[in-house]
Design an enzyme around this catalytic site. Structure first.
Site, short mmCIF file in Angstrom:
data_model
loop_
_atom_site.label_atom_id
_atom_site.label_comp_id
_atom_site.label_asym_id
_atom_site.label_seq_id
_atom_site.Cartn_x
_atom_site.Cartn_y
_atom_site.Cartn_z
N ASP A 130 0.84 -1.09 -0.05
CA ASP A 130 -0.10 0.04 0.02
C ASP A 130 0.81 1.33 -0.16
OD1 ASP A 130 -2.40 1.45 -0.16
OD2 ASP A 130 -2.92 1.14 2.04
N ASN A 143 -10.95 -2.61 -5.46
CA ASN A 143 -10.14 -1.53 -6.28
C ASN A 143 -10.90 -1.16 -7.54
OD1 ASN A 143 -7.00 -2.90 -5.13
ND2 ASN A 143 -8.41 -0.85 -4.43
C1 IPE Z 1 -5.38 -2.74 -0.17
O1 IPE Z 1 -4.92 -1.33 -0.41
C2 IPE Z 1 -5.56 -3.42 -1.46
C3 IPE Z 1 -4.34 -3.62 -2.18
C4 IPE Z 1 -3.16 -3.30 -1.70
C5 IPE Z 1 -4.12 -4.30 -3.55
P1 IPE Z 1 -5.91 -0.34 -0.69
O2 IPE Z 1 -5.43 1.21 -0.88
O3 IPE Z 1 -7.15 -0.50 -1.70
O4 IPE Z 1 -7.01 -0.27 0.67
P2 IPE Z 1 -7.91 0.88 1.47
O5 IPE Z 1 -9.09 1.32 0.56
O6 IPE Z 1 -6.98 1.88 1.99
O7 IPE Z 1 -8.52 0.03 2.71
C1 IPE Z 2 -1.53 0.02 -3.50
O1 IPE Z 2 -1.41 1.45 -3.58
C2 IPE Z 2 -1.57 -0.46 -4.78
C3 IPE Z 2 -3.15 -0.97 -4.89
C4 IPE Z 2 -3.89 -1.01 -4.37
C5 IPE Z 2 -3.54 -1.35 -6.45
P1 IPE Z 2 -2.35 2.70 -3.47
O2 IPE Z 2 -2.95 2.89 -4.74
O3 IPE Z 2 -3.42 2.22 -2.69
O4 IPE Z 2 -1.77 3.99 -2.84
P2 IPE Z 2 -2.34 4.91 -2.02
O5 IPE Z 2 -2.79 4.10 -0.71
O6 IPE Z 2 -3.46 5.94 -2.55
O7 IPE Z 2 -1.45 5.74 -1.45
MG MG Z 3 -3.96 2.64 -0.75
#
Ligand code: IPE
Ligand code: IPE
Ligand code: MG
Length: 234
Positions: A16, A64
């Site tokens: 994340d 997502n």
């Molecule tokens: C969790 O991250 C999913 C992945 C790393 C693929 P998100 O960024 O989607 O999670 P939330 O929305 O902060 O809970």
């Molecule tokens: C994790 O990074 C990757 C996926 C969830 C696909 P994020 O895209 O959630 O990055 P933040 O949380 O917005 O910084």
């Molecule tokens: Mg994220």
């Protein structure tokens, strides 16, 4: 140092913070996602070298799909490019690719590339690299329940037999879960499998997570007293 580390069999990662990593650099979010695949090779190599047998990376959750279409498309393309580029490295490391999640709603080109990488790496036994794609812990459990109720021969399940209905049927439960970017939640990841997993959270954004950060997590894991409801040995 490494000699003193307790080595987990299975480490799961919630990758994340790609978006915030990019934002901090005034870059588009997709650059963060790209950067977030570039550290994977060294993490897999490090895991393999210290004797970890399974790593699982959460790459795309069922939630997502709520993101803008452009970002989703970019994520699919980054994944496709990653597989095309990295399958050779998987072979070099003796790494077997395994996917958990429901790929059926992904572009056919990506599904074919994944199938190809799985086929090429299927004989490898040094380390298994599980990638969670279109994965949700709750849907995984519900999918298992539906399979059970549609099978007239199954009258009851045990925890062990229920395991066989999960995507992770061939993988031991994670010993350690690492989530980057400072978020303190599971976001629907491996809900059944994480029952007794040690949790480690770091503020580092995923693209900055490297061997040094990984070792910090392992140092912390080494200090944990895993009692599983029982009492300590000492
Ligand atoms: C969790 O991250 C999913 C992945 C790393 C693929 P998100 O960024 O989607 O999670 P939330 O929305 O902060 O809970
Ligand atoms: C994790 O990074 C990757 C996926 C969830 C696909 P994020 O895209 O959630 O990055 P933040 O949380 O917005 O910084
Ligand atoms: Mg994220």
């Amino acid at each position: 140092m490494k000699n003193q580390l307790k080595i987990p069999v299975h480490v799961a990662f919630i990758m994340d913070g790609n978006g915030r990593w990019a934002k901090k650099r005034f870059l588009p979010r997709t650059m963060g996602h790209k950067a977030g695949t570039e550290n994977l090779r060294s993490i897999i190599t490090y895991a393999k070298n210290i004797g970890i047998k399974h790593v699982t990376f959460y790459a795309f959750s069922t939630e997502n799909w709520k993101r803008p279409k452009d970002e989703i498309n970019a994520l699919m393309n980054i994944l496709l490019a990653y597989l095309r580029k990295e399958t050779k490295a998987f072979l070099k490391e003796g790494a077997k690719l395994n996917i958990i999640g429901d790929m059926s709603s992904f572009p056919e080109e990506l599904q074919n590339e994944v199938a190809n990488s799985i086929e090429i790496t299927k004989g490898n036994t040094t380390i298994t690299v599980n990638i969670a794609l279109n994965y949700s812990g709750r849907s995984e459990i519900v999918k298992g329940i539906n399979e059970i109720i549609s099978n007239d021969n199954v009258k009851a399940v045990t925890e062990e037999s229920f395991n066989k209905y999960l995507y992770t049927k061939d993988i031991p439960d994670p010993d350690l879960l690492i989530r980057t970017s400072g978020e303190l939640r599971l976001s629907n990841f491996l809900l059944w499998q994480l029952a007794y997993t040690e949790l480690y959270f770091t503020d580092v954004f995923w693209p900055d997570f490297n061997e040094v950060e990984f070792e910090k997590a392992l140092v912390e894991y080494t200090k944990r007293d895993r009692r599983f409801g029982g009492l300590s040995d000492d």
